[in-house]
Design an enzyme around this catalytic site. Sequence first.
Site, mmCIF file in Angstrom:
data_model
loop_
_atom_site.group_PDB
_atom_site.id
_atom_site.type_symbol
_atom_site.label_atom_id
_atom_site.label_comp_id
_atom_site.label_asym_id
_atom_site.label_seq_id
_atom_site.Cartn_x
_atom_site.Cartn_y
_atom_site.Cartn_z
ATOM 1 N N PRO A 55 0.826 -1.215 0.000
ATOM 2 C CA PRO A 55 0.000 0.000 0.000
ATOM 3 C C PRO A 55 0.856 1.260 0.000
ATOM 4 C CG PRO A 55 -0.705 -1.547 1.702
ATOM 5 C CD PRO A 55 0.593 -2.052 1.167
ATOM 6 N N GLU A 56 0.511 2.191 -0.860
ATOM 7 C CA GLU A 56 1.225 3.458 -0.960
ATOM 8 C C GLU A 56 0.246 4.581 -0.603
ATOM 9 O OE1 GLU A 56 3.322 3.599 -4.735
ATOM 10 O OE2 GLU A 56 3.656 1.439 -4.693
#
Length: 285
Positions: free
Chosen positions: A2-3
């Site tokens: 996840p960014e």
Amino acid sequence: MPELPEVECLRRGLAHADLSSKVISSVWRSGLALRTGAFWRDERLHLLQRARTGSFERRGKFLLWRLTGEAGQDLAAVIHLGMTGRLTVCSPGTEPIAHTHVIVSLQGGPDLHYADARRFGGVHVDALDRLARVGPLANLGPEPLEPGFSAAQLESRGGRSRRAIRDVLLDQRVVAGLGNIYVSEALFRAGLPPIAPACELRPSAWARLCTAIDDVLRQGIRNGGTTLRDYRGAEGERGRNQNALAVYGRGGHPCPTCERTLRAYEHSGRSGVLCPRCQPARRRR
Ligand SMILES: [Zn+2]
């Protein structure tokens, strides 16, 4: 992994779930170790007991849950999703899914479940002012979606480096929140080869890059984040941005712009994908 867009979508989902101004009635922990490092091992989850819940914020790839401790002190729970972390709002009594490691129960419901199959994510609770000075939040670079973010700022923070531009953008001290997916997409949109030394980029390239970063992050958020495998929103929903990616994970497929075959590459131990025509190695940048 996840960014920024995935964490932002999760934050919005949690904000929408109206979890604030409630008292935490209990905290359950599986006992299995999560994210490594001294900061994360010292979880301090006892501070959550009887704390009053506040808003959800985001800094880079970190989720911050503001809380007021039982003694009235300003606290925050810092949550990092690692590779496979999921934070989900569940009604009380919901059977936890496999690999659930933390359950925070709010008086009168709901519960928050943190599950993480690979356990690269973590939770750490501390006084808010201490978190600004110590740990991974202390040295984060600027937020790329904040109004003050500019090409000149990006260049001044990363433009003297001889490292590959991709590695400079992945450095959270230069700019916060980018990982492999959105860096690959931004470099493609800006027409820049990922392994070009950052110090060789001209101001026009930094300007294209800054615009491209803004575009790919906003698109990711609009699409509810990228779910390659594990990412889920606050209600367990998948993102849709994986269908909009131009290059990431698409080696061997045609470039969406020029139809040339996208090429996988490896540099300093990290792999990636680029278009040899749209991101030419030899050209004034
Ligand atoms: Zn192309």
